[in-house]
Write a protein that holds these residues in place. Structure first.
Motif, short mmCIF file in Angstrom:
data_model
loop_
_atom_site.label_atom_id
_atom_site.label_comp_id
_atom_site.label_asym_id
_atom_site.label_seq_id
_atom_site.Cartn_x
_atom_site.Cartn_y
_atom_site.Cartn_z
N THR A 1 49.17 35.61 5.53
CA THR A 1 47.87 36.66 5.99
C THR A 1 47.82 37.57 5.17
O THR A 1 46.85 38.14 5.16
CB THR A 1 48.50 36.40 7.38
N GLN A 2 49.16 38.19 5.21
CA GLN A 2 49.22 39.13 4.03
C GLN A 2 48.51 39.24 2.13
O GLN A 2 47.48 39.97 2.53
CB GLN A 2 50.67 40.65 4.34
N HIS A 3 48.77 37.96 1.93
CA HIS A 3 48.39 38.10 0.95
C HIS A 3 47.27 37.39 0.54
O HIS A 3 46.63 38.05 -0.22
CB HIS A 3 49.78 36.49 -0.19
N PHE A 4 46.62 36.46 1.55
CA PHE A 4 44.85 36.26 2.03
C PHE A 4 44.34 37.68 1.52
O PHE A 4 43.49 38.51 1.42
CB PHE A 4 44.42 35.63 2.99
N SER A 5 44.76 38.37 2.85
CA SER A 5 43.79 40.05 2.78
C SER A 5 44.32 40.62 1.42
O SER A 5 43.00 41.14 1.09
CB SER A 5 44.92 40.83 4.39
N ASP A 6 45.44 40.74 0.83
CA ASP A 6 45.07 41.52 -0.58
C ASP A 6 44.72 41.05 -1.55
O ASP A 6 44.53 41.78 -2.10
CB ASP A 6 47.24 41.85 -0.66
#
Length: 176
Positions: free
Chosen positions: A146-151
């Motif tokens: 989730t964080q990686h996609f957002s980042d």
């Protein structure tokens, strides 16, 4: 003049609705699908992958991985991605995971590191991937995806905080 203001207000509201819908679609529909697929990919990798050798186990411990014995390396012709899911494929293309001319050399799914045949997994490159294992171990596969996609959407690959942390390992282990 009132008509122009009304048209601008409607256009602005429509744009906000599209952005909100897009973010909602990704977070509530697409991410759970990708995470479920990634969790299955991690399980398979732990079943078929090769364990780290003693030198690489020591590096994994140095990096801070609590369970380095669980790490597996899986050599593949192509790093997996759910190409058969049109929506996920479209999202992957938008974020630069897959698409014309994009070759993914290595990717971490939990304790499984998938590496493309022909990609030289040097010590610095392995250390980079091991940092991703550590990031997942500190949190969870779901949270990191989730964080990686957002980042990626916000910062791009090179400036993504998770990648910045991993790139530091490339430097630390460049002479090993």
């Amino acid at each position: 003049m009132k008509i122009i203001k009304l048209i601008l207000a409607i256009t602005f509201a429509a744009a906000l609705s599209i952005i909100f819908f897009h973010q909602t679609l990704i977070s509530s529909v697409l991410l759970p699908q990708y995470i479920a697929w990634a969790e299955k990919t991690e399980i398979l990798g732990r079943q078929i992958g090769e364990p780290l050798d003693q030198k690489h186990l020591a590096i994994a411990k140095e990096i801070g991985i609590q369970s380095p014995e669980k790490v597996r390396i899986v050599y593949v012709d192509e790093v997996p991605f759910p190409h058969d899911n049109f929506a996920l494929k479209t999202l992957g293309e938008a974020l630069g995971f897959v698409g014309e001319g994009i070759i993914n050399n290595a990717q971490v799914f939990g304790y499984s590191i998938y590496v493309r045949h022909g990609f030289e997994l040097t010590t610095p490159k392995l250390a980079h991937e091991l940092v991703h294992v550590l990031q997942i171990e500190r949190s969870s596969l779901s949270a990191i995806v989730t964080q990686h996609f957002s980042d990626l959407a916000e910062y791009g690959y090179d400036n993504s905080p998770l990648e910045v942390e991993a790139f530091k390992a490339n430097e630390i282990y460049k002479d090993r």
